[in-house]
Enzyme design. Structure first.
Site, PDB file in Angstrom:
ATOM      1  N   HIS A  48      10.184  23.029  15.384  1.00  0.00           N
ATOM      2  CA  HIS A  48      10.483  25.261  15.619  1.00  0.00           C
ATOM      3  C   HIS A  48       8.918  24.990  15.238  1.00  0.00           C
ATOM      4  O   HIS A  48       8.126  26.485  14.942  1.00  0.00           O
ATOM      5  CB  HIS A  48      11.144  25.392  15.017  1.00  0.00           C
ATOM      6  CG  HIS A  48      12.619  25.493  15.599  1.00  0.00           C
ATOM      7  ND1 HIS A  48      12.651  26.085  16.903  1.00  0.00           N
ATOM      8  CD2 HIS A  48      14.186  25.320  15.498  1.00  0.00           C
ATOM      9  CE1 HIS A  48      13.911  26.331  17.224  1.00  0.00           C
ATOM     10  NE2 HIS A  48      14.831  25.770  16.336  1.00  0.00           N
ATOM     11  N   GLU A  56      13.933  21.095  12.961  1.00  0.00           N
ATOM     12  CA  GLU A  56      13.812  22.111  12.352  1.00  0.00           C
ATOM     13  C   GLU A  56      11.995  22.137  12.843  1.00  0.00           C
ATOM     14  O   GLU A  56      10.596  22.889  12.175  1.00  0.00           O
ATOM     15  CB  GLU A  56      13.423  22.894  11.122  1.00  0.00           C
ATOM     16  CG  GLU A  56      15.228  23.353  10.673  1.00  0.00           C
ATOM     17  CD  GLU A  56      15.788  24.340  11.585  1.00  0.00           C
ATOM     18  OE1 GLU A  56      15.187  24.755  12.680  1.00  0.00           O
ATOM     19  OE2 GLU A  56      16.548  24.286  12.441  1.00  0.00           O
ATOM     20  N   VAL A  61       8.895  25.349  28.118  1.00  0.00           N
ATOM     21  CA  VAL A  61       8.388  24.084  29.009  1.00  0.00           C
ATOM     22  C   VAL A  61       9.279  23.866  30.044  1.00  0.00           C
ATOM     23  O   VAL A  61      10.610  24.007  29.911  1.00  0.00           O
ATOM     24  CB  VAL A  61       9.413  23.441  27.755  1.00  0.00           C
ATOM     25  CG1 VAL A  61       9.261  21.790  27.893  1.00  0.00           C
ATOM     26  CG2 VAL A  61       8.457  23.141  26.572  1.00  0.00           C
ATOM     27  N   THR A 103      12.381  20.850  30.802  1.00  0.00           N
ATOM     28  CA  THR A 103      13.383  20.755  30.321  1.00  0.00           C
ATOM     29  C   THR A 103      14.746  21.763  31.346  1.00  0.00           C
ATOM     30  O   THR A 103      14.259  22.699  31.858  1.00  0.00           O
ATOM     31  CB  THR A 103      13.762  20.734  29.129  1.00  0.00           C
ATOM     32  OG1 THR A 103      13.343  22.556  29.459  1.00  0.00           O
ATOM     33  CG2 THR A 103      12.434  20.126  28.109  1.00  0.00           C
ATOM     34  N   TRP A 128      17.572  26.380  25.329  1.00  0.00           N
ATOM     35  CA  TRP A 128      18.426  26.913  26.720  1.00  0.00           C
ATOM     36  C   TRP A 128      17.996  28.106  26.555  1.00  0.00           C
ATOM     37  O   TRP A 128      18.727  29.095  26.931  1.00  0.00           O
ATOM     38  CB  TRP A 128      20.200  27.127  25.911  1.00  0.00           C
ATOM     39  CG  TRP A 128      20.091  27.968  24.690  1.00  0.00           C
ATOM     40  CD1 TRP A 128      19.991  29.492  24.513  1.00  0.00           C
ATOM     41  CD2 TRP A 128      19.896  27.086  22.973  1.00  0.00           C
ATOM     42  NE1 TRP A 128      20.303  28.903  22.865  1.00  0.00           N
ATOM     43  CE2 TRP A 128      20.092  27.897  22.283  1.00  0.00           C
ATOM     44  CE3 TRP A 128      20.385  25.845  23.033  1.00  0.00           C
ATOM     45  CZ2 TRP A 128      20.312  27.696  21.028  1.00  0.00           C
ATOM     46  CZ3 TRP A 128      19.848  25.417  21.630  1.00  0.00           C
ATOM     47  CH2 TRP A 128      20.641  26.132  20.619  1.00  0.00           C
ATOM     48  N   GLY A 167      19.405  24.528   8.519  1.00  0.00           N
ATOM     49  CA  GLY A 167      18.503  24.758   8.109  1.00  0.00           C
ATOM     50  C   GLY A 167      17.335  25.873   8.862  1.00  0.00           C
ATOM     51  O   GLY A 167      17.975  26.830   9.855  1.00  0.00           O
ATOM     52  N   GLN A 217      19.551  25.557  31.106  1.00  0.00           N
ATOM     53  CA  GLN A 217      21.496  25.312  30.301  1.00  0.00           C
ATOM     54  C   GLN A 217      22.148  27.034  30.324  1.00  0.00           C
ATOM     55  O   GLN A 217      20.834  27.779  29.194  1.00  0.00           O
ATOM     56  CB  GLN A 217      21.389  24.272  29.636  1.00  0.00           C
ATOM     57  CG  GLN A 217      20.936  24.590  28.332  1.00  0.00           C
ATOM     58  CD  GLN A 217      21.329  23.028  27.312  1.00  0.00           C
ATOM     59  OE1 GLN A 217      20.941  22.389  27.717  1.00  0.00           O
ATOM     60  NE2 GLN A 217      21.574  23.440  26.069  1.00  0.00           N
ATOM     61  N   ALA A 218      23.222  27.158  29.930  1.00  0.00           N
ATOM     62  CA  ALA A 218      24.071  28.288  29.513  1.00  0.00           C
ATOM     63  C   ALA A 218      24.543  28.328  28.149  1.00  0.00           C
ATOM     64  O   ALA A 218      25.345  26.923  27.966  1.00  0.00           O
ATOM     65  CB  ALA A 218      25.099  28.288  30.753  1.00  0.00           C
TER      66      ALA A 218
END
Length: 312
Positions: free
Chosen positions: A219, A216, A240, A243, A227, A176, A246-247
């Site tokens: 988004h 989606e 944000v 949150t 990430w 998507g 992260q990698a």
């Protein structure tokens, strides 16, 4: 939007960021509009205006574009997807109970509901579902051909009045993609692979939980990947605050905690709807993500949230 580590062909799954970059390169005024939206979002969130003062109900039109009979999904499959969206965006999904205790207080109700439109752009009654037979074998995000009758797809209904969803066969392992706010109205909306849409019919595991569409639509309401879209580095930013860094994306169904980018002891919030885990593993939006979506509905998508105001 969700990919198993065992199926690398699907790792291109969400094509929203390539579409965003294409519009930045080719669409005059898009970069300026995107910057203005981010400026508005930043200042509203900084002022603590983090939610809407009422539940917003958004009319949806599902454009089913099909070549093979199996792609012409039934009304029940479409309705099953709307049910998932409403549970996920109101934080009523039962699996949210699986969020690790440390993050349970962050799981938030976006105050957004979705319903199939009952009136078409001309004012006539409608089921909120259109059906278009095409000669196109599979569509791609590179040209948005599914979004126009002239190129084998279906024309959108007015983007200021409806959330357009195109459901079709997609090429290249993409599940998507969406268009961020600020883009052209003629291509605004989300596109979903029919076999990753809803919970019945042609939906196939591990993408049969309706979470590709949840991702989606996130988004479409201006959420970024959790990430921060910097590959596998630790310098990305999803804009944000609540949150964890992260990698890169997570796939499949990870075991908590999964520590990356020195984010221990709790690690990645891989159960977030804006990661890439299997449908069964993603279960939550955070309060910070909800605030970002609220500013979108009070700003660039306010025509779909008439009367709603931001509050603290």
């Amino acid at each position: 939007m969700t990919v198993s580590r065992d199926e690398p062909v699907l790792r291109t799954r969400c094509a929203t960021m390539p579409v965003h970059r294409r519009l930045l390169d080719t669409r005059e005024g898009y970069a300026t509009a995107a910057a203005e939206i981010e400026n508005f979002t930043f200042h509203q969130c900084r002022r603590g205006r983090s939610r809407l003062d009422q539940v917003v109900r958004i009319p949806v039109v599902a454009h089913v574009v099909w070549r093979e009979e199996t792609e012409n999904i039934g009304d029940e499959q479409v309705r099953s997807q709307l049910a998932v969206l409403n549970a996920d965006f109101r934080c009523h999904n039962e699996d949210v109970a699986g969020v690790p205790e440390v993050w349970r207080p962050m799981a938030a109700d976006a105050g957004v509901e979705f319903f199939l439109a009952s009136t078409d752009p001309a004012g006539a009654p409608t089921t909120g579902i259109t059906r278009t037979r095409t000669t196109v074998t599979a569509f791609t995000p590179e040209d948005d051909a599914v979004k126009a009758a002239a190129t084998g797809g279906a024309d959108p209904w007015p983007a200021q009045r409806y959330l357009n969803m195109w459901v079709c066969q997609l090429a290249g392992g993409v599940l998507g993609y969406a268009q961020f706010p600020g883009g052209p109205a003629a291509t605004d909306g989300v596109v979903l692979l029919h076999s990753a849409f809803g919970t019945t019919g042609t939906a196939v595991a591990p993408f049969d939980g309706g979470r590709t569409c949840t991702h989606e639509v996130g988004h479409w309401l201006n959420l970024r990947h959790i990430w921060g879209d910097d590959g596998d580095g630790c310098g990305g930013d999803d804009l944000v605050a609540d949150t964890p860094n992260q990698a890169g994306p997570n796939y499949g169904r990870p075991t908590w905690p999964r520590v990356t980018c020195d984010n221990g002891p709790d690690g990645d919030m891989f159960m977030n709807f804006m990661d890439y885990t299997d449908d069964a593993a993603m279960v939550m939006f955070t309060a910070g993500q909800v605030a970002r979506m609220a500013t979108t509905l009070a700003g660039p998508r306010s025509s779909l949230a008439v009367g709603a105001r931001l509050t603290g």
